[in-house]
Design an enzyme around this catalytic site. Structure first.
Site, PDB file in Angstrom:
ATOM      1  N   LYS A 103     111.247 -21.770 -23.630  1.00 52.03           N
ATOM      2  CA  LYS A 103     112.042 -22.861 -24.214  1.00 52.03           C
ATOM      3  C   LYS A 103     113.233 -23.134 -23.310  1.00 52.03           C
ATOM      4  CE  LYS A 103     110.622 -21.775 -28.960  1.00 52.03           C
ATOM      5  NZ  LYS A 103     110.957 -21.109 -30.231  1.00 52.03           N
ATOM      6  N   ALA A 138     109.628 -12.961 -32.161  1.00 50.90           N
ATOM      7  CA  ALA A 138     108.618 -11.962 -31.798  1.00 50.90           C
ATOM      8  C   ALA A 138     108.699 -10.732 -32.704  1.00 50.90           C
ATOM      9  CB  ALA A 138     108.821 -11.555 -30.340  1.00 50.90           C
ATOM     10  N   LYS A 189     117.965 -26.378 -29.424  1.00 45.73           N
ATOM     11  CA  LYS A 189     118.355 -25.560 -30.586  1.00 45.73           C
ATOM     12  C   LYS A 189     118.967 -24.227 -30.145  1.00 45.73           C
ATOM     13  CE  LYS A 189     114.939 -22.482 -30.288  1.00 45.73           C
ATOM     14  NZ  LYS A 189     115.059 -21.022 -30.267  1.00 45.73           N
TER      15      LYS A 189
END
Ligand code: NAI
Ligand code: 13P
Length: 329
Positions: A103, A138, A189
């Protein structure tokens, strides 16, 4: 299907387990011999998780294991993506679906990661590019706790293949074809999560966090739509979904980095001591520079940038957000 996971970190391992749980043949490649040995021999990845992992997952430090993969899953931090995929694609013997789970943006060109990948992997070795992204820590996926993400691609067939490959009782995959909007959403984000952590570390409360998340969503949407993303994507898993989990969870390294910066009343110690993957610090710089160039109003990103790169005191940065000209929004 033969799937090769590039990267033996926390996310690569958790996703490898989803695939192994789905009876897929999965081999991981890692640069770190300790992580690789731990996975291959001990069925653990102790650096990241206490729990034992699926015994069917194999791992190697030899990149030629990627050779005849049907699917290649890149699970390395943004800064390593170019290097790893360049080397891996030299070993590919047939066209593969390339999945990206990182990301962020390219640190120099500022390109989205699917664009970066399309330039690295030769066309004859790349069936399609799919991003598998959404609210997903995760630490929870490795425990098989319920998680939903999007398979994001402009190739509908490939997105469907990946959706079915990963979906199971605890891991649900939706599809989204808004590649621009989704990739931008999950990168920005992380910047908002740093700001959320700063608020927490500075002693602010739930009201401040709710305000930050709401205005952060507006900021993400403004930026993404200006760059060609769809507004509705920001109401989905790659918008508000990922924003919520990252801005509120102590599993989030971005949130925890912000939290520590808030406690320390500055980012100096973070820069000196951090060894974790905190993608938001790089995304912040990219978004700050691009927004300035394109004249997009990004007040929260600007304040996080000032804390990270200009030595501004975190609480002053958050107070300055509150004190902005009321006519501005
Ligand atoms: N951990 C998570 O819960 C999630 C992570 N992600 C994203 O996944 C990406 C990967 O992050 P994580 O697995 O979390 O990081 P991590 O810090 O847990 O692991 C990083 C892995 O990359 C390897 N690596 C680092 N530099 C390398 C290089 N130059 N060449 C080869 N390998 C290298 C490390 O040895 C390690 O195995 C990031 O972009 C992150 O934002 C996305 C969703 C969830
Ligand atoms: O992307 C993530 C959750 O969706 C992981 O967040 P962190 O990188 O902040 O740990």
């Amino acid at each position: 299907m033969k799937i090769c996971v590039l990267g033996t970190g926390s996310w690569g391992t958790a996703l490898a387990q989803v695939l192994a749980d789905n009876q897929q043949e999965v081999i991981m490649w890692g640069i770190d011999p300790c992580e690789v040995k731990d996975i291959e021999v001990n069925h653990h990845n102790t650096k990241f998780f206490e729990t034992e992992i699926n015994h069917d997952i194999h791992a190697s430090t030899d990149l030629s294991v990627v050779a005849n993969a049907d699917v290649v899953l890149a699970a390395v931090p943004t800064i390593a993506l170019e290097e790893v995929l360049t080397k891996a694609s030299q070993h590919l013997t047939k066209p593969a679906i390339i999945i990206n789970v990182a990301k962020g943006f390219h640190p120099v060109t500022h390109e989205r990661l699917s664009v970066v990948i399309s330039k690295i992997v030769p066309q004859e070795k790349c069936k399609a590019i799919v991003s598998l992204i959404g609210p997903s820590h995760a630490e929870e996926v490795i425990l098989r706790l319920m998680t939903s993400v999007n398979a994001v691609s402009d190739n509908e067939e490939a997105a469907k293949t990946i959706q079915h490959l990963f979906s199971n009782q605890y891991f649900r995959v939706y599809r989204n074809s808004d590649v621009i909007g989704a990739e931008i959403g999950v990168a920005i984000k992380n910047v908002m999560a740093i700001a959320s952590g700063i608020l927490e570390g500075s002693g602010q409360g739930d009201n401040a966090r709710a305000g930050l998340m709401t205005r952060g969503l507006a900021e993400m949407t403004r930026y993404g739509v200006a760059l060609g993303g769809k507004q509705e994507t920001y109401l989905g898993l790659d918008g508000v979904g990922d924003l919520i989990v990252t801005c509120t969870s102590r599993h989030s390294r971005n949130f925890m980095a912000g939290y520590q910066i808030g406690l320390d009343q500055g980012a100096k110690k973070f820069w000196e001591e951090n060894k974790k993957t905190v993608e938001g610090v790089f995304a912040c710089k990219v978004v700050y520079e691009e927004a300035k160039k394109r004249n997009i109003s990004m007040p929260i990103t600007n304040e996080v940038y000032a804390v990270l790169y200009e030595g501004k005191a975190p609480l002053d940065a958050m107070r300055d957000l509150m004190a902005r000209d009321l006519k501005a929004e």
